[in-house]
Design a protein around this motif. Sequence first.
Motif, PDB file in Angstrom:
ATOM      1  N   ILE B 187      -9.719 -46.579  -8.296  1.00 36.90           N
ATOM      2  CA  ILE B 187     -10.185 -45.599  -7.468  1.00 36.90           C
ATOM      3  C   ILE B 187      -8.796 -44.594  -6.897  1.00 36.90           C
ATOM      4  CG2 ILE B 187     -11.069 -45.168  -5.061  1.00 36.90           C
ATOM      5  CD1 ILE B 187     -12.157 -48.409  -6.151  1.00 36.90           C
ATOM      6  N   ALA B 188      -8.764 -43.523  -7.141  1.00 37.15           N
ATOM      7  CA  ALA B 188      -7.728 -42.710  -7.127  1.00 37.15           C
ATOM      8  C   ALA B 188      -7.770 -41.574  -5.699  1.00 37.15           C
ATOM      9  CB  ALA B 188      -7.243 -42.073  -8.215  1.00 37.15           C
ATOM     10  N   VAL B 189      -6.986 -41.737  -5.030  1.00 40.78           N
ATOM     11  CA  VAL B 189      -7.090 -40.998  -3.628  1.00 40.78           C
ATOM     12  C   VAL B 189      -5.894 -40.020  -3.674  1.00 40.78           C
ATOM     13  CG1 VAL B 189      -8.457 -42.620  -2.714  1.00 40.78           C
ATOM     14  CG2 VAL B 189      -6.236 -42.129  -1.703  1.00 40.78           C
ATOM     15  N   ASP B 190      -6.200 -38.922  -2.884  1.00 37.01           N
ATOM     16  CA  ASP B 190      -4.949 -37.896  -2.347  1.00 37.01           C
ATOM     17  C   ASP B 190      -5.522 -37.274  -1.506  1.00 37.01           C
ATOM     18  OD1 ASP B 190      -2.184 -37.173  -4.313  1.00 37.01           O
ATOM     19  OD2 ASP B 190      -3.019 -35.864  -2.797  1.00 37.01           O
ATOM     20  N   LYS B 191      -4.889 -36.499  -0.566  1.00 37.25           N
ATOM     21  CA  LYS B 191      -5.163 -35.724   0.447  1.00 37.25           C
ATOM     22  C   LYS B 191      -5.324 -34.321   0.102  1.00 37.25           C
ATOM     23  CE  LYS B 191      -0.795 -34.828   2.979  1.00 37.25           C
ATOM     24  NZ  LYS B 191      -0.211 -34.838   4.326  1.00 37.25           N
ATOM     25  N   GLU B 192      -4.596 -33.867  -1.174  1.00 39.10           N
ATOM     26  CA  GLU B 192      -4.400 -32.455  -1.550  1.00 39.10           C
ATOM     27  C   GLU B 192      -5.765 -32.029  -2.763  1.00 39.10           C
ATOM     28  OE1 GLU B 192      -2.962 -30.051  -0.262  1.00 39.10           O
ATOM     29  OE2 GLU B 192      -2.283 -31.169   1.254  1.00 39.10           O
ATOM     30  N   LEU B 217      -8.881 -38.059   0.006  1.00 42.27           N
ATOM     31  CA  LEU B 217      -8.449 -39.017   1.305  1.00 42.27           C
ATOM     32  C   LEU B 217      -7.112 -39.019   1.902  1.00 42.27           C
ATOM     33  CD1 LEU B 217     -10.411 -41.377   2.834  1.00 42.27           C
ATOM     34  CD2 LEU B 217      -8.803 -43.000   1.322  1.00 42.27           C
ATOM     35  N   ASP B 218      -6.924 -38.951   3.235  1.00 44.83           N
ATOM     36  CA  ASP B 218      -5.805 -38.801   3.894  1.00 44.83           C
ATOM     37  C   ASP B 218      -5.635 -40.158   4.384  1.00 44.83           C
ATOM     38  OD1 ASP B 218      -3.833 -36.664   6.087  1.00 44.83           O
ATOM     39  OD2 ASP B 218      -3.458 -38.973   5.206  1.00 44.83           O
ATOM     40  N   VAL B 219      -4.651 -41.185   3.974  1.00 40.63           N
ATOM     41  CA  VAL B 219      -4.717 -42.594   4.289  1.00 40.63           C
ATOM     42  C   VAL B 219      -3.985 -42.490   5.503  1.00 40.63           C
ATOM     43  CG1 VAL B 219      -4.918 -43.473   1.939  1.00 40.63           C
ATOM     44  CG2 VAL B 219      -2.474 -43.271   3.129  1.00 40.63           C
ATOM     45  N   THR B 220      -3.353 -41.673   6.107  1.00 39.97           N
ATOM     46  CA  THR B 220      -2.595 -41.728   7.382  1.00 39.97           C
ATOM     47  C   THR B 220      -3.363 -41.265   8.667  1.00 39.97           C
ATOM     48  OG1 THR B 220      -2.011 -39.337   7.529  1.00 39.97           O
ATOM     49  CG2 THR B 220      -0.498 -40.910   6.599  1.00 39.97           C
ATOM     50  N   LEU B 221      -4.790 -40.795   8.112  1.00 30.01           N
ATOM     51  CA  LEU B 221      -5.773 -40.622   9.301  1.00 30.01           C
ATOM     52  C   LEU B 221      -6.554 -41.792   9.648  1.00 30.01           C
ATOM     53  CD1 LEU B 221      -7.303 -37.162   8.023  1.00 30.01           C
ATOM     54  CD2 LEU B 221      -5.387 -37.703   9.625  1.00 30.01           C
ATOM     55  N   LEU B 265       6.596 -35.574  -1.136  1.00 33.00           N
ATOM     56  CA  LEU B 265       7.756 -36.166  -1.072  1.00 33.00           C
ATOM     57  C   LEU B 265       8.353 -36.657   0.138  1.00 33.00           C
ATOM     58  CD1 LEU B 265       8.755 -33.175  -3.377  1.00 33.00           C
ATOM     59  CD2 LEU B 265       9.693 -35.421  -3.897  1.00 33.00           C
ATOM     60  N   ASP B 266       8.150 -35.944   1.404  1.00 31.25           N
ATOM     61  CA  ASP B 266       8.496 -36.335   2.718  1.00 31.25           C
ATOM     62  C   ASP B 266       7.791 -37.347   3.026  1.00 31.25           C
ATOM     63  OD1 ASP B 266       9.481 -36.110   5.255  1.00 31.25           O
ATOM     64  OD2 ASP B 266       9.143 -33.960   5.354  1.00 31.25           O
ATOM     65  N   GLY B 267       8.733 -38.412   3.487  1.00 30.49           N
ATOM     66  CA  GLY B 267       8.282 -39.665   3.988  1.00 30.49           C
ATOM     67  C   GLY B 267       8.458 -39.779   5.249  1.00 30.49           C
ATOM     68  N   GLY B 268       8.902 -38.710   6.147  1.00 30.81           N
ATOM     69  CA  GLY B 268       9.030 -39.090   7.566  1.00 30.81           C
ATOM     70  C   GLY B 268      10.522 -39.532   7.747  1.00 30.81           C
ATOM     71  N   LYS B 269      10.480 -39.890   8.834  1.00 29.21           N
ATOM     72  CA  LYS B 269      11.828 -40.642   9.172  1.00 29.21           C
ATOM     73  C   LYS B 269      11.862 -41.845   8.341  1.00 29.21           C
ATOM     74  CE  LYS B 269      14.362 -42.022  13.686  1.00 29.21           C
ATOM     75  NZ  LYS B 269      14.433 -43.633  13.393  1.00 29.21           N
ATOM     76  N   GLU B 270      12.990 -42.147   8.010  1.00 31.19           N
ATOM     77  CA  GLU B 270      13.367 -43.194   7.073  1.00 31.19           C
ATOM     78  C   GLU B 270      12.339 -43.563   5.905  1.00 31.19           C
ATOM     79  OE1 GLU B 270      16.059 -46.331   9.505  1.00 31.19           O
ATOM     80  OE2 GLU B 270      13.771 -46.486   9.625  1.00 31.19           O
ATOM     81  N   GLY B 271      11.702 -42.379   5.688  1.00 34.74           N
ATOM     82  CA  GLY B 271      10.738 -42.180   4.595  1.00 34.74           C
ATOM     83  C   GLY B 271       9.602 -43.279   4.635  1.00 34.74           C
ATOM     84  N   MET B 272       9.416 -43.782   5.778  1.00 26.41           N
ATOM     85  CA  MET B 272       8.546 -45.114   5.748  1.00 26.41           C
ATOM     86  C   MET B 272       6.951 -44.558   6.125  1.00 26.41           C
ATOM     87  SD  MET B 272       9.850 -48.233   5.234  1.00 26.41           S
ATOM     88  CE  MET B 272       9.437 -49.020   6.396  1.00 26.41           C
ATOM     89  N   ASP B 273       6.872 -43.332   6.605  1.00 29.53           N
ATOM     90  CA  ASP B 273       5.465 -43.244   7.101  1.00 29.53           C
ATOM     91  C   ASP B 273       4.236 -43.349   6.235  1.00 29.53           C
ATOM     92  OD1 ASP B 273       6.046 -39.756   9.105  1.00 29.53           O
ATOM     93  OD2 ASP B 273       6.828 -41.862   9.266  1.00 29.53           O
ATOM     94  N   VAL B 274       4.441 -42.915   5.002  1.00 33.51           N
ATOM     95  CA  VAL B 274       3.127 -43.383   4.295  1.00 33.51           C
ATOM     96  C   VAL B 274       3.106 -44.770   3.987  1.00 33.51           C
ATOM     97  CG1 VAL B 274       1.983 -42.671   2.403  1.00 33.51           C
ATOM     98  CG2 VAL B 274       3.123 -40.854   3.467  1.00 33.51           C
ATOM     99  N   ILE B 275       4.245 -45.161   3.744  1.00 32.58           N
ATOM    100  CA  ILE B 275       4.329 -46.550   3.246  1.00 32.58           C
ATOM    101  C   ILE B 275       3.568 -47.585   4.104  1.00 32.58           C
ATOM    102  CG2 ILE B 275       6.041 -48.558   2.863  1.00 32.58           C
ATOM    103  CD1 ILE B 275       7.950 -46.494   1.584  1.00 32.58           C
ATOM    104  N   THR B 276       4.074 -47.290   5.500  1.00 31.33           N
ATOM    105  CA  THR B 276       3.554 -48.298   6.631  1.00 31.33           C
ATOM    106  C   THR B 276       2.081 -48.146   6.659  1.00 31.33           C
ATOM    107  OG1 THR B 276       4.176 -46.474   8.161  1.00 31.33           O
ATOM    108  CG2 THR B 276       5.588 -48.473   7.855  1.00 31.33           C
ATOM    109  N   HIS B 277       1.473 -46.785   6.321  1.00 29.76           N
ATOM    110  CA  HIS B 277       0.005 -46.720   6.431  1.00 29.76           C
ATOM    111  C   HIS B 277      -0.656 -47.373   5.435  1.00 29.76           C
ATOM    112  CE1 HIS B 277       0.747 -43.513   9.450  1.00 29.76           C
ATOM    113  NE2 HIS B 277      -0.521 -43.949  10.020  1.00 29.76           N
ATOM    114  N   ILE B 278       0.042 -47.407   4.258  1.00 26.66           N
ATOM    115  CA  ILE B 278      -0.759 -48.196   3.047  1.00 26.66           C
ATOM    116  C   ILE B 278      -0.572 -49.494   3.413  1.00 26.66           C
ATOM    117  CG2 ILE B 278      -0.274 -48.997   0.647  1.00 26.66           C
ATOM    118  CD1 ILE B 278       0.921 -46.024   0.140  1.00 26.66           C
TER     119      ILE B 278
END
Lengths: 166, 343
Positions: B187-192, B217-221, B265-278
Amino acid sequence: MGASALLRFPTSLTRTCTVPRGLRRWETLTFLDRETTVIQVQMAGKKSCPSLPALDESELEEQFVKGHGPGGQATNKTSNCVVLKHIPSGIVVKCHQTRSVDQNRKLARKILQEKVDVFCNGENSLVFKEKREAEKKKQERKKRAKETLEKKKFLKEQWELSKSAH
Amino acid sequence: MKSWGRMLWALLSGPGRKGGIQSWAFSSWPPHSPLAGLVSATQLVSHWTTVFEERGIPEARESSEYIVAHVLGAKTGMSLRPALWTQPLTPQQLQCIQELSSLRLQRMPVQYILGEWDFQGLNLKMVPPVFIPRPETEELIDWVLEEEAQRPCTAGAQDGPVILEVGCGSGAIALSLLSRLPRSQVIAVDKEDAAICLTQENAQRLQLQDRIRIVPLDVTLEKSWTHLLPWGPMDLVISNPPYVFHQDMEQLAPEICRYEDLAALDGGKEGMDVITHILAPSTPAPEGLWVWVKSVFLEVDPRHPELVSSWLRSRPDLHLYLVAVRKDFCGRPRFLHIRRSGP
């Protein structure tokens, strides 16, 4: 020092290893063989090593074009040439056959493994054995093809004869 | 002899070349001109390498080799039939090379110029601004395959594994796993939308569309993960999430800034935004997806092993721990394997 020591005691040999002779030969090889470049160390004496030696990673030295900068997402590089050296024998393989660093690394290892085998085992190497097998099969096929052709010719003649007899 | 050399030089120069040499409009060049027979691939690579170098284009030689090889039907300079290097090129070939090289002068990445690129032996279509797979990510695939090979086969071997990929982009990760694990499902997801379309297209190109579900899908939502529940338990999650530190974004090369989707590419502060949501999906329900997920594989920035480790310690409720860190071919810590512990 026998060449059999070459692969078993790499550290001691690298100190006394002969300097690669025939750098000119290397340059010629670059010209003739676009895919791989090999520097071979000429060693005296018969080689006796286990057939198709598996490459020990600790005996390899690898270089590739590493992008300057952070790498990963922050970089987009397409240069992917891998240079792989087998330290004990001095054989070097360069591979930029594919677009993938990963693939080139694997290919370089495969090519190096064969070259080390040839270096080590000469006539008894897998590469040479396969060549002889292939040549033998080719000769056999030729022979069979010739026999078939002659048989056909013979049958045709027979048929021609029987036709004209009626 | 000299005059045709000068004419050729002017002809082959891209627009705005230093020294003010006027470049001729290619369309005005007569196709049956005797000049057509005089240029070989080797000469052209040499020429464009010089032009690129003078204009500060990175990887000048590699770029011109890829472009010329592509026009001659090969993937790399090395795989081009040796005879083709010295044969004269047709006007059409010359024109094509000229057009593609002009794009390179605009710092377009080679992968977008060629419209295709390879990943783990698969050829994938590439379209801006969908993120171009990086060479390091191929090693992530290798790692997952190694781990899968070590899993004991259950009696009456089932289908599987079921894999969730977050941020599929061009489909590189999803499709290479599918092709190497013949019984897997992805199952492959992407917000774009562009990424969804491109992954779909690449799946079809490779005839893998039957084993992949591609979901916008936007996993940060909030609650986005609930959309995935119908597809059942996942064996593993894999991702090359946006992990660049926000403050590093401005240092990215023009190839990246001008053409790729910066949100990839942009992971936010310390590049962690999407990682933490996963790792901590915003699904409050205990019977959420995460109960079923056993393993997570991530590509990250070399500073992330520490950051992720300490973040996981701050979230004991997640029951996740960092199993292993793997280095890339440049010796940088690049990949994380995180597992679920406990019930």
